[in-house]
Design an enzyme around this catalytic site. Structure first.
Site, PDB file in Angstrom:
ATOM      1  N   ARG A 113      34.801 -19.624  29.987  1.00 63.33           N
ATOM      2  CA  ARG A 113      35.863 -20.106  30.867  1.00 63.33           C
ATOM      3  C   ARG A 113      35.271 -20.852  32.049  1.00 63.33           C
ATOM      4  O   ARG A 113      34.311 -20.430  32.671  1.00 63.33           O
ATOM      5  CB  ARG A 113      36.709 -18.941  31.362  1.00 63.33           C
ATOM      6  CG  ARG A 113      37.887 -19.350  32.283  1.00 63.33           C
ATOM      7  CD  ARG A 113      37.530 -19.274  33.756  1.00 63.33           C
ATOM      8  NE  ARG A 113      38.700 -19.535  34.629  1.00 63.33           N
ATOM      9  CZ  ARG A 113      38.649 -19.578  35.948  1.00 63.33           C
ATOM     10  NH1 ARG A 113      37.502 -19.397  36.567  1.00 63.33           N
ATOM     11  NH2 ARG A 113      39.742 -19.819  36.653  1.00 63.33           N
ATOM     12  N   VAL A 114      35.857 -22.012  32.368  1.00 68.87           N
ATOM     13  CA  VAL A 114      35.467 -22.798  33.533  1.00 68.87           C
ATOM     14  C   VAL A 114      36.724 -23.048  34.363  1.00 68.87           C
ATOM     15  O   VAL A 114      37.751 -23.469  33.838  1.00 68.87           O
ATOM     16  CB  VAL A 114      34.829 -24.141  33.124  1.00 68.87           C
ATOM     17  CG1 VAL A 114      34.560 -25.005  34.354  1.00 68.87           C
ATOM     18  CG2 VAL A 114      33.543 -23.907  32.351  1.00 68.87           C
ATOM     19  N   GLY A 115      36.632 -22.787  35.632  1.00 74.40           N
ATOM     20  CA  GLY A 115      37.751 -23.031  36.526  1.00 74.40           C
ATOM     21  C   GLY A 115      37.675 -24.401  37.177  1.00 74.40           C
ATOM     22  O   GLY A 115      37.039 -25.328  36.676  1.00 74.40           O
ATOM     23  N   ASP A 116      38.288 -24.502  38.340  1.00 78.10           N
ATOM     24  CA  ASP A 116      38.345 -25.787  39.027  1.00 78.10           C
ATOM     25  C   ASP A 116      37.096 -26.108  39.830  1.00 78.10           C
ATOM     26  O   ASP A 116      36.827 -27.276  40.135  1.00 78.10           O
ATOM     27  CB  ASP A 116      39.545 -25.805  39.975  1.00 78.10           C
ATOM     28  CG  ASP A 116      39.391 -24.785  41.104  1.00 78.10           C
ATOM     29  OD1 ASP A 116      39.259 -23.591  40.791  1.00 78.10           O
ATOM     30  OD2 ASP A 116      39.392 -25.165  42.282  1.00 78.10           O
ATOM     31  N   THR A 158      35.369 -18.326  45.298  1.00 79.61           N
ATOM     32  CA  THR A 158      34.783 -19.645  45.569  1.00 79.61           C
ATOM     33  C   THR A 158      34.362 -19.726  47.025  1.00 79.61           C
ATOM     34  O   THR A 158      35.012 -19.149  47.885  1.00 79.61           O
ATOM     35  CB  THR A 158      35.836 -20.752  45.327  1.00 79.61           C
ATOM     36  OG1 THR A 158      36.344 -20.654  44.014  1.00 79.61           O
ATOM     37  CG2 THR A 158      35.246 -22.130  45.555  1.00 79.61           C
ATOM     38  N   THR A 196      40.605 -23.278  46.477  1.00 76.81           N
ATOM     39  CA  THR A 196      40.207 -21.950  46.051  1.00 76.81           C
ATOM     40  C   THR A 196      41.440 -21.236  45.515  1.00 76.81           C
ATOM     41  O   THR A 196      42.563 -21.610  45.822  1.00 76.81           O
ATOM     42  CB  THR A 196      39.586 -21.163  47.227  1.00 76.81           C
ATOM     43  OG1 THR A 196      39.165 -19.866  46.770  1.00 76.81           O
ATOM     44  CG2 THR A 196      40.586 -20.968  48.345  1.00 76.81           C
ATOM     45  N   GLY A 197      41.228 -20.205  44.711  1.00 78.22           N
ATOM     46  CA  GLY A 197      42.349 -19.480  44.129  1.00 78.22           C
ATOM     47  C   GLY A 197      42.359 -19.598  42.625  1.00 78.22           C
ATOM     48  O   GLY A 197      41.298 -19.662  41.995  1.00 78.22           O
ATOM     49  N   LEU A 198      43.533 -19.627  42.028  1.00 80.52           N
ATOM     50  CA  LEU A 198      43.647 -19.704  40.576  1.00 80.52           C
ATOM     51  C   LEU A 198      43.249 -21.099  40.107  1.00 80.52           C
ATOM     52  O   LEU A 198      43.986 -22.072  40.280  1.00 80.52           O
ATOM     53  CB  LEU A 198      45.065 -19.375  40.129  1.00 80.52           C
ATOM     54  CG  LEU A 198      45.277 -19.344  38.618  1.00 80.52           C
ATOM     55  CD1 LEU A 198      44.430 -18.258  37.955  1.00 80.52           C
ATOM     56  CD2 LEU A 198      46.753 -19.129  38.276  1.00 80.52           C
ATOM     57  N   GLY A 199      42.073 -21.196  39.495  1.00 78.93           N
ATOM     58  CA  GLY A 199      41.526 -22.494  39.123  1.00 78.93           C
ATOM     59  C   GLY A 199      42.383 -23.274  38.163  1.00 78.93           C
ATOM     60  O   GLY A 199      42.474 -24.508  38.246  1.00 78.93           O
ATOM     61  N   THR A 254      30.715 -21.044  42.760  1.00 78.37           N
ATOM     62  CA  THR A 254      31.427 -19.821  42.404  1.00 78.37           C
ATOM     63  C   THR A 254      30.790 -19.127  41.210  1.00 78.37           C
ATOM     64  O   THR A 254      30.070 -19.750  40.430  1.00 78.37           O
ATOM     65  CB  THR A 254      32.890 -20.152  42.049  1.00 78.37           C
ATOM     66  OG1 THR A 254      33.614 -18.952  41.788  1.00 78.37           O
ATOM     67  CG2 THR A 254      32.963 -21.047  40.817  1.00 78.37           C
ATOM     68  N   SER A 269      31.680 -12.679  44.565  1.00 78.86           N
ATOM     69  CA  SER A 269      32.454 -13.787  44.001  1.00 78.86           C
ATOM     70  C   SER A 269      31.679 -15.090  43.897  1.00 78.86           C
ATOM     71  O   SER A 269      32.192 -16.073  43.391  1.00 78.86           O
ATOM     72  CB  SER A 269      33.717 -14.012  44.841  1.00 78.86           C
ATOM     73  OG  SER A 269      33.375 -14.337  46.168  1.00 78.86           O
TER      74      SER A 269
END
Length: 330
Positions: free
Chosen positions: A214-217, A186, A237-240, A204, A84
């Site tokens: 795609r870019v998360g948080d 993350t 952490t988790g769903l960005g 991450t 991850s």
């Protein structure tokens, strides 16, 4: 009498200082039970244990929190067994391992990279962005070219194990993340050094099989990471996407500014996330975990659902703790 009074005063003061600073010989300051400690380093998930161990080497020697949070997460970035983060991370749906990271110091300086390929340590590139450019974030090809100009090597980050998992996924191409397994994508870290300064890092490989680009948080200051040296810091952490929608770490730090403990602040931010997503399609499988640290060395974590744990290292040792949560998985 004067000499006796002076002797007693000196003896009492010495005893108080000895009790307050017991552990200084080991490089750590112990406070009274129930209070925070410094130095201290905390990080998300079980993989934070090895990261904390490396970060602690810097902190125990009197080093800067910024150096600790960079060196700590680099251990996980280079671990091919961790699917991850970094090397060995699961790729996007085109088979490319793309990395995101950010770092923030006690002066509110920050640097970030997103969609970075073929570079082992995005956290170190993020620090270079912070220190060597007038910018905060570089992405994609621009981030890669900058990293190469700074001496970073081009490396293949897709391991045979992750490539096999990707090819197996392609057979059905069903994108449905498994919470607390695939989605702990993350490692976020916060450290308070002996000088009382806080820094943070977050890195991450993002959600497995994500859409390219795609870019998360995680690389977003105020979402995946936020530090205010007057107050404290937070990582998520988790769903960005859920973290981005609520600026979750900023909220957490602001709750600490209002006087809430790190644990209470993380709880309030999680409750905000749940209210925002009450009727959202993500809610049935939503998981977000928030970790917070304040200037006194107090820490705490909270999550939407059960399963989020975090690693803590201070003079009491390096250990894993379970965060409190709002909902339990059925």
């Amino acid at each position: 009498m004067s000499s006796r009074r002076k002797f007693l005063k000196t003896t009492v003061l010495g005893s108080v200082l000895a009790g307050t600073f017991s552990g200084v010989a080991n490089g750590a300051v112990r406070r009274k039970k129930g209070k925070g400690q410094k130095p201290v380093v905390i990080s998300t998930w079980r993989n934070g244990i090895q990261a904390n161990e490396e970060a602690w080497k810097t902190l125990i020697s009197g080093g800067r929190a910024l150096d600790a949070v960079e060196r700590g997460v680099m251990v996980v970035e280079a671990d091919p067994k961790d699917r991850s983060v970094g090397y060995g991370g699961r790729p996007d749906r085109d088979g490319n391992v793309t990395l995101d990271a950010c770092i923030m110091d006690e002066h509110s300086n920050c640097g970030s990279v997103a969609c970075l390929q073929n570079i082992m340590h995005p956290i170190s590139v993020a620090r270079k962005v912070m220190e060597e450019t007038p910018h905060v974030m570089l992405v994609g090809e621009g981030a890669y070219k900058f990293a190469r100009s700074q001496g970073f090597k081009k490396e293949n980050l897709l391991t045979p194990e992750s490539e096999k998992q990707w090819k197996d996924w392609l057979k059905k191409s069903n994108y449905k993340p498994v919470i607390n397994i695939e989605n702990h994508d993350t490692i976020g870290m916060l450290a308070l050094d002996a000088n009382g300064n806080i820094s943070g890092s977050c890195t991450t490989s993002g959600a497995a099989w994500k859409l390219p680009g795609r870019v998360g948080d995680s690389p977003l200051i105020g979402a995946g990471l936020f530090v205010d040296n007057e107050v404290g810091g937070a990582v998520a952490t988790g769903l960005g996407e859920a973290v981005i929608r609520t600026a979750a770490t900023t909220i957490t730090v602001e709750m600490m500014r209002q006087g809430h403990s790190p644990a209470q602040a993380a709880k309030l931010a999680i409750e905000r996330i749940m209210r925002v997503h009450k009727n959202h399609p993500d809610m049935p499988n939503l998981q977000v975990g928030i970790l917070a640290l304040n200037k006194d060395g107090e820490y705490g974590g909270h999550s939407v659902r059960s399963g989020f744990n975090f690693s803590v290292c201070n003079s009491d040792g390096n250990r894993l703790e379970d965060a409190k949560f709002r909902l339990k998985w059925n």
